[in-house]
Design a protein around this motif. Structure first.
Motif, PDB file in Angstrom:
ATOM      1  N   ALA A 137      -9.779  -4.072 -11.808  1.00 40.58           N
ATOM      2  CA  ALA A 137      -8.587  -4.475 -12.558  1.00 40.58           C
ATOM      3  C   ALA A 137      -7.309  -4.121 -11.818  1.00 40.58           C
ATOM      4  O   ALA A 137      -6.222  -4.426 -12.290  1.00 40.58           O
ATOM      5  N   GLY A 138      -7.394  -3.452 -10.674  1.00 36.64           N
ATOM      6  CA  GLY A 138      -6.200  -3.066  -9.928  1.00 36.64           C
ATOM      7  C   GLY A 138      -5.631  -1.736 -10.371  1.00 36.64           C
ATOM      8  O   GLY A 138      -4.525  -1.378  -9.990  1.00 36.64           O
ATOM      9  N   ILE A 139      -6.371  -0.968 -11.176  1.00 41.74           N
ATOM     10  CA  ILE A 139      -5.910   0.329 -11.668  1.00 41.74           C
ATOM     11  C   ILE A 139      -6.047   1.341 -10.530  1.00 41.74           C
ATOM     12  O   ILE A 139      -7.135   1.550 -10.001  1.00 41.74           O
TER      13      ILE A 139
ATOM     14  N   GLU B 261      -0.156  -8.536  -8.069  1.00 43.77           N
ATOM     15  CA  GLU B 261      -0.524  -9.565  -7.092  1.00 43.77           C
ATOM     16  C   GLU B 261       0.307  -9.502  -5.825  1.00 43.77           C
ATOM     17  O   GLU B 261      -0.150  -9.853  -4.746  1.00 43.77           O
ATOM     18  N   THR B 262       1.567  -9.071  -5.943  1.00 40.93           N
ATOM     19  CA  THR B 262       2.441  -9.013  -4.777  1.00 40.93           C
ATOM     20  C   THR B 262       2.138  -7.814  -3.893  1.00 40.93           C
ATOM     21  O   THR B 262       2.679  -7.690  -2.807  1.00 40.93           O
ATOM     22  N   GLY B 263       1.285  -6.901  -4.373  1.00 40.55           N
ATOM     23  CA  GLY B 263       0.946  -5.708  -3.614  1.00 40.55           C
ATOM     24  C   GLY B 263       1.724  -4.479  -4.038  1.00 40.55           C
ATOM     25  O   GLY B 263       1.433  -3.374  -3.605  1.00 40.55           O
ATOM     26  N   LYS B 264       2.747  -4.679  -4.864  1.00 41.19           N
ATOM     27  CA  LYS B 264       3.551  -3.552  -5.331  1.00 41.19           C
ATOM     28  C   LYS B 264       2.775  -2.753  -6.368  1.00 41.19           C
ATOM     29  O   LYS B 264       1.889  -3.269  -7.039  1.00 41.19           O
ATOM     30  N   ILE B 265       3.156  -1.486  -6.495  1.00 43.21           N
ATOM     31  CA  ILE B 265       2.522  -0.613  -7.482  1.00 43.21           C
ATOM     32  C   ILE B 265       3.436  -0.505  -8.692  1.00 43.21           C
ATOM     33  O   ILE B 265       4.614  -0.175  -8.567  1.00 43.21           O
ATOM     34  N   LEU B 266       2.879  -0.817  -9.842  1.00 41.91           N
ATOM     35  CA  LEU B 266       3.608  -0.755 -11.109  1.00 41.91           C
ATOM     36  C   LEU B 266       3.145   0.473 -11.869  1.00 41.91           C
ATOM     37  O   LEU B 266       1.943   0.682 -12.046  1.00 41.91           O
ATOM     38  N   ARG B 267       4.104   1.298 -12.286  1.00 39.30           N
ATOM     39  CA  ARG B 267       3.778   2.492 -13.071  1.00 39.30           C
ATOM     40  C   ARG B 267       4.078   2.198 -14.537  1.00 39.30           C
ATOM     41  O   ARG B 267       5.209   1.908 -14.893  1.00 39.30           O
TER      42      ARG B 267
END
Length: 162
Positions: free
Chosen positions: A10-12, A44-50
């Motif tokens: 899931a990208g976690i 999707e852009t590769g950035k990390i979202l907190r």
């Protein structure tokens, strides 16, 4: 473990529980004195979202999916405000909002179709202004920019050029 494999799919990146600082600024006390959850997600852009949440029991994938859907809604309303020029909604009910968005979308699509049908005005904004100023005139689109020909003057009469 199986949970870590599902999180990775899931990208976690991380899922941790902690406390926020007692003071957020020089004179502001933190209103949130209970534990909070921080979930790191790679988008999707590769950035990390907190993502911070006070829901300590829901699975991390569910919280990430909720924020993803919420972000899609935010982007949709930003597009509505910018493209369809809806600054505020005239009604509060779901039906009123749906009708207003549908009418604005129909007007936008008709304007785009009319613009694509002509080659005189290249700017979408200039074309929209031209249509707005001539909305109540019954003219073909290709004749909106053409001015009326001046009636032939009498050669025996003096004419002034303004």
């Amino acid at each position: 473990s199986a949970e870590q494999a599902a999180n990775a799919d899931a990208g976690i990146l991380f899922d941790r529980i902690g406390l926020l600082p007692q003071r957020q600024a020089k004179s502001r006390r933190n209103p949130m004195n209970r534990p909070v959850r921080e979930i790191g997600v790679r988008i999707e852009t590769g950035k990390i979202l907190r993502i911070f949440s006070n829901d300590l029991t829901a699975p991390a994938e569910e919280i990430a999916a909720l924020y993803k859907r919420r972000w899609a809604i935010e982007l949709f309303f930003r597009w509505v405000k910018q493209t369809l020029k809806i600054r505020h909604f005239l009604g509060n009910s779901e039906n009123a909002v749906r009708i207003q968005v549908a009418v604005a979308l129909i007007a936008y699509l008709l304007l785009q179709m009319a613009k694509a049908d002509q080659a005189t005005v290249t700017s979408p904004l200039a074309f929209a202004r031209l249509v707005r100023t001539n909305l109540m005139h019954r003219k073909r689109i290709d004749r909106l920019l053409k001015t009326k020909p001046q009636p032939p003057g009498n050669p025996r009469q003096m004419s002034l050029q303004w």
